[in-house]
Write an enzyme that holds these catalytic residues in place. Structure first.
Site, PDB file in Angstrom:
ATOM      1  N   GLY A 268       6.718  46.665 -35.030  1.00  0.00           N
ATOM      2  CA  GLY A 268       8.028  46.058 -34.857  1.00  0.00           C
ATOM      3  C   GLY A 268       8.339  44.957 -35.844  1.00  0.00           C
ATOM      4  O   GLY A 268       9.426  44.389 -35.825  1.00  0.00           O
ATOM      5  N   HIS A 269       7.398  44.634 -36.752  1.00  0.00           N
ATOM      6  CA  HIS A 269       7.608  43.502 -37.679  1.00  0.00           C
ATOM      7  C   HIS A 269       7.116  43.847 -39.063  1.00  0.00           C
ATOM      8  O   HIS A 269       6.011  43.452 -39.431  1.00  0.00           O
ATOM      9  CB  HIS A 269       6.878  42.266 -37.152  1.00  0.00           C
ATOM     10  N   PHE A 270       7.738  44.492 -39.834  1.00  0.00           N
ATOM     11  CA  PHE A 270       8.981  45.235 -39.697  1.00  0.00           C
ATOM     12  C   PHE A 270       8.655  46.697 -39.951  1.00  0.00           C
ATOM     13  O   PHE A 270       7.813  46.959 -40.813  1.00  0.00           O
ATOM     14  CB  PHE A 270      10.012  44.753 -40.710  1.00  0.00           C
TER      15      PHE A 270
ATOM     16  N   VAL B 254       4.993  43.041 -42.237  1.00  0.00           N
ATOM     17  CA  VAL B 254       4.647  41.671 -42.605  1.00  0.00           C
ATOM     18  C   VAL B 254       4.030  41.019 -41.380  1.00  0.00           C
ATOM     19  O   VAL B 254       4.586  41.091 -40.283  1.00  0.00           O
ATOM     20  CB  VAL B 254       5.907  40.874 -43.039  1.00  0.00           C
TER      21      VAL B 254
ATOM     22  N   PHE C   8       1.221  44.684 -34.073  1.00  0.00           N
ATOM     23  CA  PHE C   8       2.464  43.966 -34.347  1.00  0.00           C
ATOM     24  C   PHE C   8       3.267  44.562 -35.483  1.00  0.00           C
ATOM     25  O   PHE C   8       4.471  44.337 -35.590  1.00  0.00           O
ATOM     26  CB  PHE C   8       2.204  42.474 -34.592  1.00  0.00           C
TER      27      PHE C   8
END
Length: 142
Positions: free
Chosen positions: A49-51, A56, A46
């Site tokens: 894409g975050h971020f 985070v 994850f």
């Protein structure tokens, strides 16, 4: 020393990588409470894409990790073996701290009410002594 390994957790709940969000269970009172650990790595899927420039862990995933911890507690009871605990509600969720790569997330979910297949858990996620998230989670066993 952990009470349950990842392999033993997967014998209780149906989650698998990349969606299994707890590594070990450190404490377990079947049907009542569980404390799990998630070692947050920069390699988590994850984080791409975050971020991209400031990784985070999403609050939704922290809530899911807390729900998986509660699912281990409730599904470790013999009469619930082989069943699934589904989300039925999230109340009073508050996020107090970012969770970033390198953090060790300690997840505690205590079952505070249960009537038939519906129950409620009080959940807290911490990094060290700092609270990252608190919430009340409702579940349905099927």
């Amino acid at each position: 020393m952990s009470v349950l390994t990842t392999k033993q957790i997967m014998e209780i709940i149906p989650h698998r990588q990349p969606f299994l969000l707890i590594d070990t269970v450190e404490e377990l009172e079947s049907g009542m409470r569980a404390v799990a650990k998630k070692c947050v790595s920069y390699n988590e899927p994850f984080f791409g894409g975050h971020f991209p420039n400031e990784p985070v862990m999403s609050g939704v995933l922290i809530i899911e990790a807390l729900a998986q911890t509660g699912a281990v507690a409730i599904l470790s009871v013999e009469e619930n073996r082989g069943k699934t605990a589904y989300f039925a509600g999230i109340n009073s969720a508050k996020f107090k701290r970012k969770v970033v790569p390198g953090d060790v997330l300690i997840l505690e979910t205590e079952i505070i009410k249960q009537k038939g297949p519906i129950g409620v858990g009080r959940a807290t996620a911490k990094v060290g002594d700092d609270i990252a998230c608190i919430a009340e989670l409702t579940f349905a066993i099927s």
